[in-house]
Design a protein around this motif. Structure first.
Motif, PDB file in Angstrom:
ATOM      1  N   ALA A 123      -7.544 -48.569 -41.115  1.00 16.49           N
ATOM      2  CA  ALA A 123      -8.367 -47.772 -40.190  1.00 16.49           C
ATOM      3  C   ALA A 123      -9.794 -48.303 -40.202  1.00 16.49           C
ATOM      4  CB  ALA A 123      -8.355 -46.300 -40.606  1.00 16.49           C
ATOM      5  N   ASP A 124     -10.482 -48.097 -39.109  1.00 12.92           N
ATOM      6  CA  ASP A 124     -11.882 -48.485 -38.978  1.00 12.92           C
ATOM      7  C   ASP A 124     -12.758 -47.303 -39.396  1.00 12.92           C
ATOM      8  OD1 ASP A 124     -14.400 -49.348 -38.287  1.00 12.92           O
ATOM      9  OD2 ASP A 124     -13.919 -49.734 -36.186  1.00 12.92           O
ATOM     10  N   VAL A 125     -13.213 -47.319 -40.649  1.00 13.52           N
ATOM     11  CA  VAL A 125     -13.975 -46.181 -41.184  1.00 13.52           C
ATOM     12  C   VAL A 125     -15.317 -45.989 -40.480  1.00 13.52           C
ATOM     13  CG1 VAL A 125     -12.878 -46.177 -43.445  1.00 13.52           C
ATOM     14  CG2 VAL A 125     -14.924 -47.550 -43.066  1.00 13.52           C
ATOM     15  N   THR A 126     -15.780 -46.998 -39.756  1.00 11.23           N
ATOM     16  CA  THR A 126     -17.046 -46.832 -39.037  1.00 11.23           C
ATOM     17  C   THR A 126     -16.910 -45.802 -37.916  1.00 11.23           C
ATOM     18  OG1 THR A 126     -16.643 -48.629 -37.449  1.00 11.23           O
ATOM     19  CG2 THR A 126     -17.725 -49.211 -39.543  1.00 11.23           C
ATOM     20  N   ARG A 127     -15.675 -45.445 -37.592  1.00  8.66           N
ATOM     21  CA  ARG A 127     -15.426 -44.442 -36.547  1.00  8.66           C
ATOM     22  C   ARG A 127     -15.370 -43.023 -37.110  1.00  8.66           C
ATOM     23  NH1 ARG A 127     -13.779 -46.631 -31.526  1.00  8.66           N
ATOM     24  NH2 ARG A 127     -13.655 -48.882 -31.650  1.00  8.66           N
ATOM     25  N   GLY A 128     -15.603 -42.882 -38.406  1.00 12.95           N
ATOM     26  CA  GLY A 128     -15.693 -41.556 -39.014  1.00 12.95           C
ATOM     27  C   GLY A 128     -14.365 -40.976 -39.446  1.00 12.95           C
ATOM     28  N   ARG A 129     -14.397 -39.712 -39.823  1.00 15.78           N
ATOM     29  CA  ARG A 129     -13.232 -39.002 -40.357  1.00 15.78           C
ATOM     30  C   ARG A 129     -12.081 -38.884 -39.360  1.00 15.78           C
ATOM     31  NH1 ARG A 129     -10.555 -38.302 -44.341  1.00 15.78           N
ATOM     32  NH2 ARG A 129      -9.900 -36.189 -44.512  1.00 15.78           N
ATOM     33  N   ASN A 130     -12.386 -38.962 -38.077  1.00 18.27           N
ATOM     34  CA  ASN A 130     -11.331 -38.878 -37.070  1.00 18.27           C
ATOM     35  C   ASN A 130     -10.829 -40.246 -36.619  1.00 18.27           C
ATOM     36  OD1 ASN A 130     -10.649 -36.188 -36.800  1.00 18.27           O
ATOM     37  ND2 ASN A 130     -12.420 -35.764 -35.510  1.00 18.27           N
TER      38      ASN A 130
END
Length: 99
Positions: free
Chosen positions: A20-27
Motif C-alpha cells: 500500500a502507498d502509506v502517503t495516501r493515509g489510513r484509507n
C-alpha cells in the motif's frame, strides 16, 4: 505481496505484509495482502483502516515494475512447457492453461 516477501527473504505464509502507498493515509488501498493475512480474514483491495486494530503487519510501497518483471519471468517458464495459445493471462499475477 508474495513478491515483496520474497524480496525481503520472508515466508509469505508466515508474514503479515500489505502492499500500500502509506502517503495516501489510513484509507490507502491495499493493492495486495500476503497469504498469511488472508488466513486472518484480511481481504485484498481493502483499506489500511479495514485491518483490525492491533494486528501487526508490515507495509511495502508498491513497485509495479518489479511485479511486471516477476510476472514476465513466470510467463517465460510457462512457455517452456505450454504453447502460447494455451496460456490465458487474467491479470499481472494470474494465468492458467487449457492443458
Amino acid at each position: 505481496a508474495s513478491v515483496e516477501c520474497a524480496e525481503r527473504g520472508l515466508n509469505p505464509f508466515e508474514t503479515n505484509l500489505v502492499v500500500a502507498d502509506v502517503t495516501r493515509g489510513r484509507n490507502a488501498l491495499c493493492l495486495a495482502v500476503s497469504p498469511k493475512l488472508k488466513t486472518l480474514g484480511v481481504k485484498n483491495r481493502c483499506r489500511l483502516s479495514d485491518i483490525p486494530y492491533g494486528m501487526p503487519y508490515e507495509i511495502a510501497p508498491p513497485r509495479m515494475a518489479l511485479y511486471i518483471e516477476y510476472a514476465a519471468d513466470i510467463y517465460s517458464l510457462y512457455l517452456d512447457y505450454f504453447d502460447p495459445g494455451d496460456i490465458h493471462v487474467y491479470s499481472i499475477d494470474e494465468c492458467g492453461t487449457t492443458c
